[in-house]
Design a protein around this motif. Structure first.
Motif, short mmCIF file in Angstrom:
data_model
loop_
_atom_site.label_atom_id
_atom_site.label_comp_id
_atom_site.label_asym_id
_atom_site.label_seq_id
_atom_site.Cartn_x
_atom_site.Cartn_y
_atom_site.Cartn_z
N ALA A 381 -13.23 -4.54 13.81
CA ALA A 381 -12.95 -3.55 12.76
C ALA A 381 -13.92 -3.71 11.59
O ALA A 381 -14.43 -2.72 11.04
N ILE A 382 -14.20 -4.94 11.22
CA ILE A 382 -15.14 -5.19 10.13
C ILE A 382 -16.54 -4.76 10.54
O ILE A 382 -17.27 -4.10 9.78
N PHE A 383 -16.94 -5.07 11.76
CA PHE A 383 -18.27 -4.71 12.25
C PHE A 383 -18.43 -3.20 12.36
O PHE A 383 -19.43 -2.63 11.90
N GLU A 384 -17.43 -2.54 12.98
CA GLU A 384 -17.52 -1.09 13.18
C GLU A 384 -17.52 -0.34 11.86
O GLU A 384 -18.08 0.76 11.76
N ALA A 385 -16.94 -0.91 10.82
CA ALA A 385 -16.93 -0.26 9.51
C ALA A 385 -18.25 -0.46 8.77
O ALA A 385 -18.43 0.08 7.67
N GLY A 386 -19.15 -1.23 9.36
CA GLY A 386 -20.43 -1.48 8.72
C GLY A 386 -20.35 -2.46 7.57
O GLY A 386 -21.22 -2.47 6.69
N LEU A 387 -19.33 -3.30 7.58
CA LEU A 387 -19.14 -4.27 6.49
C LEU A 387 -19.70 -5.63 6.89
O LEU A 387 -19.89 -5.93 8.07
N ASN A 388 -19.94 -6.44 5.89
CA ASN A 388 -20.39 -7.80 6.12
C ASN A 388 -19.22 -8.76 5.97
O ASN A 388 -18.55 -8.77 4.94
N ASN A 389 -18.99 -9.54 7.01
CA ASN A 389 -17.98 -10.60 6.96
C ASN A 389 -18.69 -11.84 6.43
O ASN A 389 -19.35 -12.56 7.17
N ILE A 409 -15.04 -10.02 2.59
CA ILE A 409 -15.92 -8.92 3.00
C ILE A 409 -16.49 -8.21 1.77
O ILE A 409 -16.01 -8.39 0.65
N ASP A 410 -17.55 -7.39 2.00
CA ASP A 410 -18.24 -6.80 0.85
C ASP A 410 -17.67 -5.47 0.40
O ASP A 410 -18.02 -4.98 -0.67
N ARG A 411 -16.78 -4.87 1.21
CA ARG A 411 -16.09 -3.64 0.82
C ARG A 411 -14.76 -3.60 1.54
O ARG A 411 -14.62 -4.22 2.60
N PRO A 412 -13.79 -2.88 1.01
CA PRO A 412 -12.51 -2.78 1.74
C PRO A 412 -12.60 -1.82 2.91
O PRO A 412 -13.45 -0.91 2.94
N LEU A 413 -11.74 -2.02 3.87
CA LEU A 413 -11.54 -1.05 4.95
C LEU A 413 -10.72 0.11 4.41
O LEU A 413 -9.79 -0.08 3.61
N ASP A 414 -11.04 1.33 4.85
CA ASP A 414 -10.24 2.47 4.42
C ASP A 414 -9.03 2.62 5.33
O ASP A 414 -8.95 1.94 6.37
N PRO A 415 -8.05 3.46 4.98
CA PRO A 415 -6.83 3.57 5.79
C PRO A 415 -7.10 3.89 7.26
O PRO A 415 -6.43 3.34 8.15
N GLY A 416 -8.08 4.75 7.53
CA GLY A 416 -8.39 5.07 8.91
C GLY A 416 -8.92 3.87 9.68
O GLY A 416 -8.59 3.67 10.85
N GLN A 417 -9.73 3.06 9.02
CA GLN A 417 -10.27 1.87 9.66
C GLN A 417 -9.18 0.82 9.91
O GLN A 417 -9.21 0.12 10.92
N LEU A 418 -8.23 0.71 8.98
CA LEU A 418 -7.10 -0.19 9.20
C LEU A 418 -6.27 0.29 10.39
O LEU A 418 -5.79 -0.52 11.20
N HIS A 419 -6.11 1.61 10.49
CA HIS A 419 -5.38 2.19 11.62
C HIS A 419 -6.08 1.82 12.93
O HIS A 419 -5.42 1.44 13.92
N GLU A 420 -7.41 1.93 12.94
CA GLU A 420 -8.15 1.59 14.15
C GLU A 420 -8.04 0.11 14.48
O GLU A 420 -7.99 -0.27 15.66
N LEU A 421 -8.01 -0.74 13.47
CA LEU A 421 -7.83 -2.17 13.70
C LEU A 421 -6.53 -2.43 14.46
O LEU A 421 -6.51 -3.17 15.45
N VAL A 422 -5.47 -1.82 13.96
CA VAL A 422 -4.16 -2.01 14.60
C VAL A 422 -4.16 -1.47 16.02
O VAL A 422 -3.71 -2.14 16.97
N ALA A 423 -4.70 -0.26 16.21
CA ALA A 423 -4.71 0.37 17.53
C ALA A 423 -5.56 -0.45 18.51
O ALA A 423 -5.19 -0.62 19.68
N HIS A 424 -6.68 -0.96 18.03
CA HIS A 424 -7.57 -1.76 18.88
C HIS A 424 -6.87 -3.05 19.32
O HIS A 424 -6.95 -3.46 20.49
N ALA A 425 -6.18 -3.69 18.39
CA ALA A 425 -5.46 -4.93 18.72
C ALA A 425 -4.36 -4.65 19.73
O ALA A 425 -4.15 -5.43 20.67
N GLN A 426 -3.67 -3.54 19.56
CA GLN A 426 -2.61 -3.18 20.51
C GLN A 426 -3.18 -2.90 21.89
O GLN A 426 -2.62 -3.32 22.90
N ALA A 427 -4.34 -2.23 21.93
CA ALA A 427 -4.95 -1.89 23.21
C ALA A 427 -5.47 -3.15 23.92
O ALA A 427 -5.33 -3.29 25.14
N LEU A 428 -6.05 -4.06 23.15
CA LEU A 428 -6.60 -5.27 23.76
C LEU A 428 -5.51 -6.19 24.31
O LEU A 428 -5.71 -6.87 25.33
#
Length: 450
Positions: A381-389, A409-428
């Protein structure tokens, strides 16, 4: 996605705290200074689950502060969707359902250090009073009896003290007792504790039985569970008590002190050992069943035993300890509030989970399943958002099936990116509860947007 409603989306800055069981009032001032609104239930109010649940549902508090009596279960945890942590103003965590907290994504932190000195001084005071039969002399004097004699009155110097549990309090008891000239023996299953004890010149016992056999005095300082998470319930048996001082002279004082947990042995076993003379005198501060308040009915199991001195769980009840506890818990809260840093977590005693914040604009914290794939979902999620961990810290709690992740991280994730984080974790993982709680904390670092 309906599953995401199960995830606790925690507030970046905690707004409200509920305080139960009357911790020191300075705690309120510390929390208020952090910008947290405090709601404290009056100590005269009899706590019950329905009332606390109602207050949490209405107030949607971020933090719950309590001492050792009120039971925190799944229903209490679910009452506030913003609840991030249960903060214990005490050492013991027996009153919290840790499995439910793990499932719900609620952390539990305690204070393992602040009441230590108070307990140590009480234990040493009881040791002296029992060895010199001071309680007996006081009782006789109130009956106008002059019982001046040396029978069964002992000095502590030269006696063997066996400590069951060489943690923070156990070590302090050993150090003070050693200053009295006592020889120190101990029993502890943790390798590091044994190494520390032996490095300090004390003798490690291989079993509880050995500790009782070599002792003139035994004092107990263990938690509800051992370091492997196994219950310490009934860890002391009648056989242990019956062999008290077996390797010592017949005149051994054989004093037993318990200021740890009331369920470490059956009171009937201790009473039998006292009746049969295996234990000459005892001091008990904790009981298997304790009342919720001074107004509740209670039956003292040792009421008919003059040689067993009882106190109402007052080991930490001193004017000095309570403000220390408030200060320590407030400091723990501030670190958690401002950095997502976790210390004194009951799931991982003695460890700190956090990151350096230099150069970061946001701290992302995620409580998730410890299944394979959940940590990857956070990193992706951090990588796909283009952020630096910039840096991260991760801790699994396999006994409870969850993990805590902290990332700078250097910027916050937006609500859509947080949603994708959750969905990705559920899928994995195939687990709708793969992510339990998420929080983003803005930092005021140079170069960050306000």
């Amino acid at each position: 996605m309906s599953e995401q409603h199960d995830v606790r989306m925690l507030r970046d800055h905690f707004k409200k705290a509920l305080i139960l069981e009357n911790p020191h009032p300075s705690l309120d001032r510390y929390l208020t200074a952090m910008g947290i609104e405090v709601e404290r239930l009056d100590e005269s109010v009899t706590l019950n689950e329905d009332e606390v649940v109602r207050i949490l549902e209405e107030g949607q508090h971020d933090l719950l502060f309590k001492r050792s009596r009120f039971e925190v279960n799944e229903r209490v945890l679910k009452a506030s969707k913003h609840l991030a942590a249960v903060m214990l103003c005490c050492i013991g965590d027996d009153s919290v359902d840790r499995e439910a907290c793990a499932r719900e994504g609620v952390l539990v932190m305690n204070d393992p250090v602040s009441n230590g000195r108070s307990v140590v001084e009480m234990v040493l005071g009881e040791m002296i009073c029992l060895a010199r039969r001071i309680f007996d002399a006081d009782r006789d004097g109130r009956s106008h009896l002059w019982t001046k004699n040396s029978k069964e009155r002992y000095e502590l110097k030269g006696k063997n003290l066996a400590i069951i549990g060489l943690g923070n309090i156990g070590k302090q008891v050993a150090q003070v007792a050693e200053a009295f000239g006592m020889r120190i023996f101990f029993y502890d299953t943790r390798e590091l504790a044994r190494e520390v004890g032996m490095a300090l010149g004390w003798t490690s016992c291989a079993t509880i039985s050995e500790a009782f056999r070599v002792a003139d005095v035994v004092t107990v300082h263990v938690g509800a569970e051992d370091h492997r998470g196994r219950s310490n319930r009934d860890m002391i048996s009648y056989e242990h008590l019956a062999n008290f001082g077996a390797d010592r002279e017949p005149s051994s004082p054989r004093i037993f002190i318990n200021a740890a947990r009331g369920f470490l042995y059956n009171p009937e076993d201790l009473k039998r050992a006292v009746e049969e003379g295996h234990v000459r005198r005892a001091a008990v501060d904790v009981f298997p069943e304790e009342p919720g308040s001074s107004d509740d009915p209670w039956s003292n199991p040792y009421a008919e035993f003059a040689s067993v001195v009882t106190t109402p769980h007052i080991g930490a009840a001193t004017e000095e300890a309570q403000p220390r506890i408030a200060q320590h818990v407030a400091n723990t809260t501030q670190l958690f509030l401002e950095q997502g840093l976790v210390r004194d977590c009951v799931f991982s005693p003695g460890q700190t989970i956090g990151v350096e914040t230099d150069g970061a604009c946001t701290i992302l914290t995620v409580i998730h399943s410890d299944q394979r794939g959940t940590k990857k979902a956070v990193d992706d999620a951090i990588f796909e958002a283009g952020l630096n961990n910039l840096r991260s810290s991760h801790r699994d709690f396999p006994d409870y099936g969850f993990a805590y992740e902290v990332a700078a991280i250097d910027r916050p994730l937006d609500p859509g990116q947080l949603h994708e984080l959750v969905a990705h974790a559920q899928a994995l993982t195939g687990d709708v509860r793969a992510v339990r709680a998420i929080r983003q904390i803005p930092l005021r670092s140079e170069g960050c947007k306000e």
